[in-house]
Design an enzyme around this catalytic site. Structure first.
Site, PDB file in Angstrom:
ATOM      1  N   GLY A  14      15.090 -11.662  -0.283  1.00  0.00           N
ATOM      2  CA  GLY A  14      16.057 -11.281   0.737  1.00  0.00           C
ATOM      3  C   GLY A  14      15.419 -10.818   2.020  1.00  0.00           C
ATOM      4  O   GLY A  14      16.111 -10.434   2.967  1.00  0.00           O
ATOM      5  N   LYS A  71       0.821  -7.624  10.130  1.00  0.00           N
ATOM      6  CA  LYS A  71       0.782  -6.618   9.075  1.00  0.00           C
ATOM      7  C   LYS A  71       2.126  -6.638   8.355  1.00  0.00           C
ATOM      8  O   LYS A  71       3.118  -7.112   8.901  1.00  0.00           O
ATOM      9  CB  LYS A  71       0.535  -5.218   9.653  1.00  0.00           C
ATOM     10  CG  LYS A  71      -0.781  -5.058  10.391  1.00  0.00           C
ATOM     11  CD  LYS A  71      -0.909  -3.665  10.994  1.00  0.00           C
ATOM     12  CE  LYS A  71      -2.218  -3.494  11.752  1.00  0.00           C
ATOM     13  NZ  LYS A  71      -2.345  -2.154  12.386  1.00  0.00           N
ATOM     14  N   GLY A 120       7.743  -4.718   5.212  1.00  0.00           N
ATOM     15  CA  GLY A 120       8.841  -4.514   4.274  1.00  0.00           C
ATOM     16  C   GLY A 120       9.010  -3.091   3.822  1.00  0.00           C
ATOM     17  O   GLY A 120      10.088  -2.711   3.343  1.00  0.00           O
ATOM     18  N   GLU A 121       7.976  -2.253   3.948  1.00  0.00           N
ATOM     19  CA  GLU A 121       8.036  -0.916   3.372  1.00  0.00           C
ATOM     20  C   GLU A 121       7.861   0.224   4.374  1.00  0.00           C
ATOM     21  O   GLU A 121       8.372   1.319   4.159  1.00  0.00           O
ATOM     22  CB  GLU A 121       6.990  -0.822   2.257  1.00  0.00           C
ATOM     23  CG  GLU A 121       7.393  -1.709   1.082  1.00  0.00           C
ATOM     24  CD  GLU A 121       6.261  -2.005   0.110  1.00  0.00           C
ATOM     25  OE1 GLU A 121       6.358  -1.587  -1.040  1.00  0.00           O
ATOM     26  OE2 GLU A 121       5.306  -2.688   0.510  1.00  0.00           O
TER      27      GLU A 121
END
Length: 685
Positions: free
Chosen positions: A452, A645, A648-649
């Site tokens: 997603g 880089k 997502g987090e």
């Protein structure tokens, strides 16, 4: 600003998820969970279940096939009568229909020999020990200088303890598998996961197969947040059941069962000691972490590792202590380690700023560094200060009254807070192929996963650029273990790792092209393992700054986030449209962490009490009033061919601390135990 290349498939329902794949003569499995917190299965009465029409099989430890050994004990399904925690799968029923399987599971009568479970994490638990490493391979402890003496002699000191509760991943799509054994003895799995190659290798070991005999198909995955990063019991149960009944079997873990069987973020107890001189420059940092694992497998969250990266201080120590409890096994949850660790560190930095009488942004700027403090490696790029400055300007930080509890609008107390973010820029080795077709199009294949995040779109952009082709000439195929081996979608390393393999495969293909493409096409491949081993030694991290404004109802203690801003430095942004979505998604999860999310353990009987989304609260649209994310331009030649880089987090990492710091600024109350609920606030009003 590129739309998702699979967007039309998803909105029209053409994109298939694991449970939606058709299979002839398919059966359904339902799992039975242990109703005791510790003990053994003494007897299983299957008579009533087997009498039910349409029941095909009942599986439990006495009749289940023996499995091969793997490192994850949670996958040793039905291999012994031992019950290690409440909610562990102890039996399964296979039926002609899902309703039949679930009813038969209800009719199973299981007797136990029961023991008293130990389920409560505490900092003085006698079972605490130092793990050999913390996730994935970091040392559990580090120390430099004389931190105790330096802290004692510091002019400004903060000594505080923070706790974070267990949190559950809760992706929209549950953990789901369709398993089918083929006539030639091979196994096909349609499975919801974050890495088809990993599932393939693990399942092959469990069932005594060559990896080439297992095919895992998962082109579309409805979220994971880390919980699908490694195989879970659902894939083992489906494959075992399909072999037992000789027909395809579907198994989707119900939401209520996910809270025990698909992982969660460990609760933490963190003591932070920060010592600084009169100007706020750090002399000492001591970060001590206490967390839990299960008796089934060890998982040690790397909670203190971001403290090793963030701020310079000559005297420092970080440590992790773990205790084995009779609880489900914790595992990855979005930004593991960095998220709880940075909540504690950035909250303590806010407290230090107040104690020193220094603006929180200025305090962080004064303690910035161009080298990783503990390793001494230079940063490939570090634009934390740029993020703080840009964010302060956009957010309107100038002129902020530092005094807490002074800004009021009627019964609402208003406050603002800031926190920094960091996350490593991982780049795991990968393989990929690129193929030129006779019709002038290109096909790129890699066993990557799109959970997603927009990974498929980013890889298409990367491939088109490397091939010097238009976007509509390139097709990227992912989510199939028959494609070249790929790392999991985790650690914010997907685009960097997969993308590098795609670039190298495309470059190799371009070197082969010389005029027309032959009828059979041309194909090139790449393996980036050697390239990664040869990289120069740099500390590679993304950085960011989070800003939050909250209002707190002085009568009820209700907290609302009025607005939130994140500014990030994450190298080159491949696709701004999906990147902004990722940043905002992480920040929204941070609001949930700060104000709502808490998995409550039953201290007497074991097991999590709030086991669905009616009781485990996550942010809804109404909870996110005004949220924005942007980034600073960052060119870093030491990363990968794209200069990117992971993103997502990092959007999650500092968000909870920013909200917590804003709540303190609004009220003067420091809530050090997440989540910040009205009850906890009102206790100190």
């Amino acid at each position: 600003m590129t739309d998702r290349v699979e967007g039309r498939e998803k909105v029209t329902g053409q994109a298939k998820y694991a449970f939606e794949y058709p299979a002839e003569d398919v059966a359904y499995a339902a799992a039975v969970q242990a109703s005791v917190g510790k003990g053994e299965v003494a007897a299983v009465d299957t008579e009533a279940a087997l009498r039910l029409p349409g029941v095909l099989a009942v599986l439990f430890w006495e009749n289940a096939p023996k499995l091969g050994e793997v490192s994850d004990g949670e996958l040793a399904l039905f291999q012994s009568p031992k019950v290690s925690y409440r909610g562990q799968f102890v039996a399964a029923v296979v039926g002609e229909t899902l309703e039949t399987a679930r009813e038969a599971a209800r009719l199973l009568h299981i007797e136990y020999t029961e023991e008293t479970p130990d389920v409560r994490l505490r900092a003085d638990h006698p079972g605490l020990y130092k793990p050999a490493k913390v996730n994935p391979v970091f040392p559990a402890d580090t120390e430099q200088g004389e931190p105790e003496d330096a802290f004692r002699d510091s002019a400004v000191r903060v000594d505080v303890t923070y706790t974070t509760p267990a949190e559950h991943n809760n992706p929209m799509e549950p953990h789901t598998t369709l398993a089918q054994w083929n006539d030639d003895g091979t196994l096909t799995l349609y499975d919801s996961n974050q890495g088809a190659s990993t599932v393939q290798a693990t399942v092959a070991k469990l069932f005594g197969l060559d990896p080439a005999q297992v095919r895992v198909v998962s082109p579309h995955v409805g979220g994971g947040f880390g919980s699908k990063g490694t195989p879970r019991p659902n894939v083992v149960l489906a494959a075992m059941a399909a072999r037992a009944v000789g027909r395809p079997v579907k198994f989707a873990v119900p939401r209520q069962q996910m809270f025990a069987t698909t992982g969660y973020r460990t609760p933490t107890i963190q003591r932070l000691r920060l010592g600084a001189d009169e100007d706020g420059r750090l002399n000492a940092i001591v970060h001590e972490v206490f967390e839990q694992t299960s008796t089934v497998r060890e998982f040690a969250e790397q909670t203190a590792t971001p403290t090793r990266v963030m701020y310079q201080a000559p005297h420092r120590r970080t440590s992790h202590r773990l205790v084995r409890l009779d609880v489900p096994s914790p595992s990855w949850m979005r930004a593991p380690g960095e998220t709880p660790g940075m909540y504690a560190l950035e909250s303590a930095m806010d407290e230090l700023a107040i104690a020193a009488g220094i603006d929180p942004i200025e305090l962080r700027v004064r303690n910035d560094t161009d080298r990783e403090p503990e390793s001494g490696l230079p940063f490939s790029s570090r634009n934390l200060v740029a993020c703080l400055r840009e964010g302060a300007d956009r957010f309107g930080w100038a002129g902020r009254d530092p005094a807490p509890g002074v800004r009021r609008e009627g019964r609402k107390l208003i406050g603002t807070g800031v926190a920094a973010s960091t996350y490593p820029a991982y780049m795991p080795p990968n393989k990929a192929t690129a193929r030129a077709e006779p019709d002038g199009t290109f096909t790129v294949r890699i066993a990557a996963a799109d959970i997603g995040t927009g990974a498929r779109t980013a890889l298409t952009l990367i491939a088109a650029e490397a091939l010097k082709a238009d976007l509509d000439q390139v097709r990227v195929e992912i989510g199939d273990s028959s494609f070249p081996k790929a790392s999991v979608a985790g650690g914010s390393g997907g685009t960097a790792g997969w993308g590098t393999a795609v670039v190298r495969a495309c470059e190799a293909l371009r070197g082969m092209l010389n005029g027309s493409v032959p009828p059979e096409g041309l194909e090139a491949s790449a393996d980036t393992a050697e390239e990664i081993r040869a990289r120069e030694k740099y500390a590679r991290h993304a950085f960011g700054a989070q800003f939050a404004e909250v209002e707190v109802d002085a009568d009820t203690g209700e907290v609302r986030v009025r607005r939130m801003l994140g500014v990030f430095a994450a190298g080159r942004i491949i696709n701004p449209k999906t990147a902004r979505s990722q940043f905002i998604g992480g920040m929204t999860m941070g609001i949930g962490m700060a104000l709502m999310e808490e998995s409550v353990m039953d201290a007497e009987f074991g097991g999590y009490l709030n086991r669905d989304l009616a009781q485990y609260h996550v942010p809804a649209c109404a909870d996110v009033r005004d949220i924005d994310a942007t980034w600073v331009e960052e060119s870093d030649p030491h990363l990968n061919p794209m200069g990117s880089k992971g993103i997502g987090e990092i959007g999650l990492v500092g968000a909870a601390a920013a909200v917590g710091n804003a709540v303190h600024h609004a009220t003067g109350v420091r809530v050090r135990d997440l989540p910040i609920t009205p009850a906890r606030l009102l206790d100190d009003f």
